[in-house]
Design an enzyme around this catalytic site. Sequence first.
Site, short mmCIF file in Angstrom:
data_model
loop_
_atom_site.label_atom_id
_atom_site.label_comp_id
_atom_site.label_asym_id
_atom_site.label_seq_id
_atom_site.Cartn_x
_atom_site.Cartn_y
_atom_site.Cartn_z
N SER A 96 33.81 34.59 44.93
CA SER A 96 32.91 34.74 44.06
C SER A 96 32.45 33.50 43.34
O SER A 96 31.37 33.35 42.80
CB SER A 96 33.21 35.62 42.91
OG SER A 96 34.26 35.06 41.91
N LYS A 138 35.36 33.16 36.41
CA LYS A 138 33.91 33.08 36.20
C LYS A 138 33.33 32.17 35.16
O LYS A 138 34.18 31.59 34.43
CB LYS A 138 33.44 34.34 35.83
CG LYS A 138 33.78 35.78 36.45
CD LYS A 138 32.95 35.65 37.74
CE LYS A 138 33.46 36.88 38.78
NZ LYS A 138 34.82 36.91 39.43
#
Length: 189
Positions: A96, A138
């Site tokens: 990701s 993230k």
Amino acid sequence: MPPTNREIGRELNVASTGHVDYHLTMLEKKNLIVRQPKKSRGIKLVKQEVAGIPLVGTIAAGQPLDIYATPSEHLDMGRDLVERENCYALLVKGQSMIEEHICDGDYVVIKPQQTCKNGDIVVAVHRFEGESGSATLKRFFQEKEHDRVRLQPANSELDPILIPKSIWDREWEIQGKVVAIFRQCDSAA
């Protein structure tokens, strides 16, 4: 029992005990060994402190993974990172964050802190009632106009994790911020 200078020389194919003695003196100056004078077997190893940054587990670059609290090993890194107080490393699992050049199998060095700025790459932890929770890697964005927190992946094929501010305050926290990324290169390739 420690070897004598002659035994060391024989194993290393060094004929001169003077050369062996020179190298032992250099090891002693670097504080790697201690020698006892007038003893032919008077060599003791100096116990070395564990160097490096503790590798405490895996971090998801995708869906959150379980949190690991106990260091399993240490990564030997540059002195400036090792001397940073309380930094730790996590092994990245997932894709990701690939557009930030953080790939599956990389190590991220985390500076523990509970606050961050918009755009920082963070370890965000989702805590459940009575359980340790799960963590993800993230980019953090607090979107006041939408009254939510956005955990943004760096992979255009993935959607962000959108968390209403009230749920964020109750169930989520920042565990730390990424300060370095390390990748092992395969020398056989």
